[in-house]
Design an enzyme around this catalytic site. Structure first.
Site, PDB file in Angstrom:
ATOM      1  N   GLY A  38       0.835  -1.189   0.000  1.00  0.00           N
ATOM      2  CA  GLY A  38       0.000   0.000   0.000  1.00  0.00           C
ATOM      3  C   GLY A  38       0.868   1.237   0.000  1.00  0.00           C
ATOM      4  O   GLY A  38       1.923   1.263  -0.629  1.00  0.00           O
ATOM      5  N   CYS A  39       0.466   2.257   0.715  1.00  0.00           N
ATOM      6  CA  CYS A  39       1.212   3.509   0.790  1.00  0.00           C
ATOM      7  C   CYS A  39       2.635   3.243   1.270  1.00  0.00           C
ATOM      8  O   CYS A  39       2.837   2.736   2.368  1.00  0.00           O
ATOM      9  CB  CYS A  39       0.518   4.475   1.741  1.00  0.00           C
ATOM     10  SG  CYS A  39       1.490   5.936   2.129  1.00  0.00           S
ATOM     11  N   PHE A  40       3.617   3.597   0.457  1.00  0.00           N
ATOM     12  CA  PHE A  40       4.987   3.269   0.851  1.00  0.00           C
ATOM     13  C   PHE A  40       5.478   4.076   2.041  1.00  0.00           C
ATOM     14  O   PHE A  40       6.392   3.654   2.740  1.00  0.00           O
ATOM     15  CB  PHE A  40       5.967   3.299  -0.306  1.00  0.00           C
ATOM     16  CG  PHE A  40       6.015   4.509  -1.206  1.00  0.00           C
ATOM     17  CD1 PHE A  40       5.650   5.782  -0.812  1.00  0.00           C
ATOM     18  CD2 PHE A  40       6.479   4.345  -2.509  1.00  0.00           C
ATOM     19  CE1 PHE A  40       5.735   6.874  -1.671  1.00  0.00           C
ATOM     20  CE2 PHE A  40       6.577   5.431  -3.381  1.00  0.00           C
ATOM     21  CZ  PHE A  40       6.204   6.702  -2.951  1.00  0.00           C
ATOM     22  N   TRP A  41       4.865   5.228   2.331  1.00  0.00           N
ATOM     23  CA  TRP A  41       5.238   5.964   3.539  1.00  0.00           C
ATOM     24  C   TRP A  41       4.987   5.104   4.775  1.00  0.00           C
ATOM     25  O   TRP A  41       5.816   5.026   5.678  1.00  0.00           O
ATOM     26  CB  TRP A  41       4.406   7.226   3.704  1.00  0.00           C
ATOM     27  CG  TRP A  41       4.522   8.257   2.654  1.00  0.00           C
ATOM     28  CD1 TRP A  41       5.496   8.397   1.702  1.00  0.00           C
ATOM     29  CD2 TRP A  41       3.614   9.342   2.459  1.00  0.00           C
ATOM     30  NE1 TRP A  41       5.241   9.500   0.929  1.00  0.00           N
ATOM     31  CE2 TRP A  41       4.091  10.098   1.374  1.00  0.00           C
ATOM     32  CE3 TRP A  41       2.445   9.739   3.096  1.00  0.00           C
ATOM     33  CZ2 TRP A  41       3.444  11.242   0.908  1.00  0.00           C
ATOM     34  CZ3 TRP A  41       1.801  10.879   2.636  1.00  0.00           C
ATOM     35  CH2 TRP A  41       2.295  11.616   1.553  1.00  0.00           C
ATOM     36  N   TYR A 179      -2.107  12.077   7.747  1.00  0.00           N
ATOM     37  CA  TYR A 179      -2.442  11.036   6.765  1.00  0.00           C
ATOM     38  C   TYR A 179      -2.858   9.746   7.480  1.00  0.00           C
ATOM     39  O   TYR A 179      -3.888   9.148   7.175  1.00  0.00           O
ATOM     40  CB  TYR A 179      -1.250  10.776   5.837  1.00  0.00           C
ATOM     41  CG  TYR A 179      -1.330   9.430   5.164  1.00  0.00           C
ATOM     42  CD1 TYR A 179      -2.228   9.208   4.126  1.00  0.00           C
ATOM     43  CD2 TYR A 179      -0.553   8.368   5.609  1.00  0.00           C
ATOM     44  CE1 TYR A 179      -2.338   7.956   3.541  1.00  0.00           C
ATOM     45  CE2 TYR A 179      -0.652   7.129   5.029  1.00  0.00           C
ATOM     46  CZ  TYR A 179      -1.549   6.928   3.996  1.00  0.00           C
ATOM     47  OH  TYR A 179      -1.660   5.687   3.426  1.00  0.00           O
TER      48      TYR A 179
END
Length: 196
Positions: A38-41, A179
């Site tokens: 998913g979101c790499f952050w 986020y």
């Protein structure tokens, strides 16, 4: 085309350079693994907490396009390359840690980040890694009592992400927290893994 996401909305105000970060030098005796979650952050931030992980960088993997960018990575997954110390952490343990930090039952992405580039995968480089990843996936399916959507895929070239994406949670703690809370990631993962 990339699905509109909360991550993109948080990132939009940033007027930062998009030059690619230089690859980190891996310490002697270290190993690497590539995961898409998913979101790499989020994946970067969460995998950095595992004892034995030396470094995590974000980027793109699994697609045919050369030199993908955040704005243009159709066919690729947002991914992380993890450098770890195999004397402290086995590939199987690392893979298990990765699965515990995602919702492996979601076939379309992760939490609020939905779309092809947010699907989950483990990229194996050797037969031993493939076998370990398949073993962990089977254990996860049994523990959750439902099918696991995370793919076990052959290694693909990992393309470094832009410099402003690297260590995003560390460099931009307020934006990352906004986020994370807005996405509901922590709550969603607790619901998936509760009591398991």
């Amino acid at each position: 085309m990339k699905t509109h996401t909360l991550a993109a909305m948080v990132l939009a105000p940033l007027a930062l350079a998009s030059a690619s970060a230089a690859p980190a030098q891996a310490p002697a005796g270290s190993a690497t693994a590539v995961f898409a979650g998913g979101c790499f952050w989020s994946v970067e931030h969460e995998l950095e907490q595992i004892p034995g992980v030396v470094d995590v960088v974000v980027g793109y993997a699994g697609g045919a396009r050369a030199n993908p960018t955040y704005r243009n990575h159709d066919g690729h997954l947002e991914a992380v390359r993890v450098t770890y110390d195999p004397a402290r952490l086995s590939y199987e343990q690392l893979t298990s840690g990765f699965f515990r930090r995602i919702d492996p039952t979601d076939p379309d992405g992760q939490i609020c980040d939905q779309g092809p580039s947010y699907r989950t995968a483990v990229f194996y480089a050797t037969g031993a890694e493939r076998d370990a990843a398949q073993k962990v996936k089977a254990q996860v399916a049994k523990a959750l009592g439902e099918p696991v959507a995370t793919e076990i895929r052959p290694a693909a070239r990992f393309w470094m992400g832009e410099a402003y994406h690297q260590d995003f949670a560390e460099k931009n703690p307020a934006r990352y927290q906004a986020y994370k809370v807005g996405c509901g990631r922590e709550r969603a993962l607790k619901a998936v893994w509760a009591g398991r």
